[in-house]
Scaffold this motif. Structure first.
Motif, short mmCIF file in Angstrom:
data_model
loop_
_atom_site.label_atom_id
_atom_site.label_comp_id
_atom_site.label_asym_id
_atom_site.label_seq_id
_atom_site.Cartn_x
_atom_site.Cartn_y
_atom_site.Cartn_z
N ASN A 1 19.02 51.83 -83.21
CA ASN A 1 19.99 51.14 -82.35
C ASN A 1 19.26 50.15 -81.46
O ASN A 1 18.10 50.35 -81.10
N ARG A 2 19.94 49.08 -81.13
CA ARG A 2 19.42 48.14 -80.15
C ARG A 2 20.58 47.41 -79.48
O ARG A 2 21.58 47.06 -80.13
N THR A 3 20.45 47.19 -78.17
CA THR A 3 21.49 46.53 -77.39
C THR A 3 20.89 45.34 -76.64
O THR A 3 19.81 45.45 -76.07
N ARG A 4 21.61 44.23 -76.66
CA ARG A 4 21.24 43.05 -75.88
C ARG A 4 22.44 42.59 -75.05
O ARG A 4 23.54 42.45 -75.59
N LEU A 5 22.20 42.37 -73.77
CA LEU A 5 23.20 41.81 -72.87
C LEU A 5 22.66 40.49 -72.32
O LEU A 5 21.64 40.46 -71.64
N ASN A 6 23.36 39.40 -72.63
CA ASN A 6 22.96 38.08 -72.19
C ASN A 6 23.86 37.61 -71.05
O ASN A 6 25.09 37.54 -71.21
N ARG B 1 23.27 47.85 -91.89
CA ARG B 1 23.31 47.41 -90.49
C ARG B 1 24.74 47.10 -90.07
O ARG B 1 25.46 46.40 -90.76
N THR B 2 25.13 47.64 -88.93
CA THR B 2 26.42 47.32 -88.34
C THR B 2 26.17 46.62 -87.01
O THR B 2 25.40 47.10 -86.18
N THR B 3 26.83 45.48 -86.82
CA THR B 3 26.60 44.66 -85.64
C THR B 3 27.91 44.48 -84.88
O THR B 3 28.94 44.10 -85.45
N PHE B 4 27.86 44.76 -83.58
CA PHE B 4 29.00 44.57 -82.69
C PHE B 4 28.66 43.42 -81.73
O PHE B 4 27.60 43.44 -81.09
N THR B 5 29.52 42.43 -81.64
CA THR B 5 29.31 41.33 -80.71
C THR B 5 30.52 41.22 -79.78
O THR B 5 31.66 41.48 -80.18
N PHE B 6 30.24 40.82 -78.56
CA PHE B 6 31.32 40.68 -77.58
C PHE B 6 30.92 39.69 -76.51
O PHE B 6 29.75 39.28 -76.44
N VAL C 1 25.28 44.69 -80.08
CA VAL C 1 24.81 46.06 -80.32
C VAL C 1 24.61 46.25 -81.82
O VAL C 1 25.48 45.88 -82.62
N ILE C 2 23.45 46.78 -82.20
CA ILE C 2 23.13 47.03 -83.60
C ILE C 2 22.97 48.52 -83.83
O ILE C 2 22.24 49.19 -83.10
N PHE C 3 23.69 49.04 -84.83
CA PHE C 3 23.47 50.38 -85.37
C PHE C 3 22.98 50.18 -86.81
O PHE C 3 23.55 49.38 -87.55
#
Length: 504
Positions: free
Chosen positions: A153-158, A499-504, A132-134
């Motif tokens: 904002n942008r969200t990617r689910l792989n 840019r703030t990036t959340f990875t999980f 997720v990018i803010f």
């Protein structure tokens, strides 16, 4: 060869060459071997007494000893098994009663937790990875002064599925609201693709299937990819730009231009197939073919008769790498899609924007709107890892595009950058990248004349990714555009972002 782990019965403790009288358990082993005959060794005459024991191995050994003792009790009437033996056994059971009870409870608890995880896991074959990018962004200078501060904002689910452990089916869902920042500013910036962020483009937070592809090995030296939609060459080819290449993600470069040589994205999103071949050490060959009309059954369309982009590439090296790339493309614009895509980089003229070409020539926009384009692109990319924490990258790219029936266009780009991985602490990344974004340097018309500026459109970006923890990073960055839209008469533009990036 793999050592045989089968066990063989021993009749004397001296047969075990890794057991000596000084070992603390020597007497216990000697008793079990010589009195009860229920201890086995490995074929190489070792006991491996320091190796960890599994519960299955313990159960097998205990069962062997109990069976042997049962046979001895059934066949011997003397004092072979003495009262002292039985009393010693009872004493040992009592002495370790607490530990045995605790171990049993811990095993029961572990088995319960494993059962719970198995019952509630997402899938036995699929892993979920997300990003997720803010981001905050603004632009200044010339016509960019009218650009307002924005929040993207942008969200990617792989969903990564493996059926054999060596293959991978990737299904990626994407949603976002990140319109391009200066492309729509108009005026001297009209139609430019310069300064775009890696993640921008989607709007409205509509969910789409962004990637659907399957990768599997073919022997030891070949990897095959089948791509069902929205494929581009950099999905499977080595772009020779480590630490800046992020596949439009939020953990590396901040701009599309700094990610890779723009020729890798010639040919809009499509379906197709690719091969990665590694014939010998440090040599890789990439071959790929994609078409954005692959699903269209109409005449002149489809997988092989419509639009396409094909790549052939050779990469050599490890710490020092060099790649040579050729890309052949064709776009007939039958469905209104752009004729030439340079990865969201470059000037309006370099992207063969019909309005820009119409203004720069004696021909009209309508002529360029309907033009078919054949292109041949060549690239040289290189990377040198000076130290574990300093990496130099660079490239040059050239595209010869024929606007069929109208003329030929020459498009150039080049760039170089330096990356500082783990700057400050492990996981951080600093980078500076600069060069000429794709610029239309020449236009030879079959009929008519042209008049346009062909100054190189320079672009410099710098960023510093700081890891707050394993899942969150913050990246401030700045982009400087010189000669935007390939004219030195145009004011410079400065773009800032956080840019703030959340990875999980």
């Amino acid at each position: 060869t793999v050592e045989d782990d089968s066990m063989e019965q021993v009749t004397n403790v001296s047969q075990l060459r890794d057991v000596s009288p000084g070992d603390w358990a020597y007497e216990a082993l000697r008793s079990l071997v010589e009195r009860y005959g229920c201890i086995a060794g490995y074929p190489n005459a070792t006991f491996r007494g320091n190796r960890a024991l599994t519960r299955y191995e313990f159960a097998a050994g205990l069962n062997s000893c109990l069976n042997q003792i049962e046979r001895l009790l059934g066949g011997v009437t003397g004092d072979f098994i003495t009262r002292e033996d039985l009393e010693s056994l009872q004493r040992l059971i009592q002495e370790f009663e607490t530990e045995l009870a605790t171990l049993g409870a811990r095993v029961d608890n572990l088995e319960g937790r494993v059962a719970f995880l198995e019952d509630h896991q997402f899938s036995t074959t699929t892993k979920l990875k997300g990003e997720v990018i803010f981001a905050l962004a603004d632009a200044f200078g010339g016509d960019a002064d009218d650009v307002q501060t924005v929040f993207h904002n942008r969200t990617r689910l792989n969903f990564l599925t493996s059926f054999t452990g060596k293959d991978m089916l990737q299904t990626r869902l994407q949603a976002g609201d990140a319109p391009t920042l200066i492309t729509g500013a108009g005026g001297e910036l009209a139609g430019t693709q310069e300064g775009r962020f890696t993640y921008d483009g989607p709007s409205g937070n509509d969910v789409i299937i962004d990637i659907l592809r399957y990768r599997f090995p073919l022997g030891d030296k070949v990897t095959v990819q089948l791509l069902a939609n929205r494929a581009l060459h950099h999905y499977y080819a080595d772009t020779v730009n480590p630490f800046f290449e992020g596949r439009a993600g939020g953990s590396n470069a901040i701009t599309r231009f700094a990610e890779r040589n723009p020729i890798y994205r010639i040919g809009p999103f499509g379906a197709g197939a690719a091969l990665a071949i590694k014939p010998i050490k440090d040599v890789r060959i990439d071959l790929g073919y994609i078409s954005n009309t692959a699903s269209n059954p109409q005449e002149g369309q489809g997988l092989f008769n419509g639009n396409f982009s094909a790549i052939a590439q050779l990469v050599y090296g490890s710490d020092f790498k060099v790649g040579f790339t050729y890309i052949r493309g064709y776009e007939d614009n039958a469905d209104g899609r752009p004729r030439l895509i340079l990865g969201g980089t470059g000037t309006a003229l370099a992207n063969l924007n019909p309005a820009a070409l119409g203004n720069a020539t004696s021909l009209g926009t309508v002529d360029f709107n309907s033009a078919k384009v054949e292109s041949n692109s060549f690239g040289v990319q290189t990377s040198l890892r000076l130290t574990p924490n300093i990496v130099l990258n660079g490239w040059a790219g050239y595209t010869d595009a024929e606007l069929i029936g109208l003329g030929d266009a020459e498009i150039w780009n080049f760039a170089a950058g330096i990356a500082f991985p783990d700057l400050g602490k492990k996981g951080n990344l600093a980078g500076i990248f600069g060069g000429a974004a794709p610029t239309l340097r020449g236009l030879d018309l079959d009929d008519g004349n042209s008049d346009f500026d062909n100054d190189f459109a320079y672009q410099v970006s710098a960023f510093y990714k700081y890891k707050l923890n394993n899942n969150i990073s913050v990246t401030p960055g700045v982009v400087w555009l010189l000669n935007p839209n390939q004219s030195s008469d145009n004011d410079d533009v400065v773009i800032g972002t956080l840019r703030t990036t959340f990875t999980f």
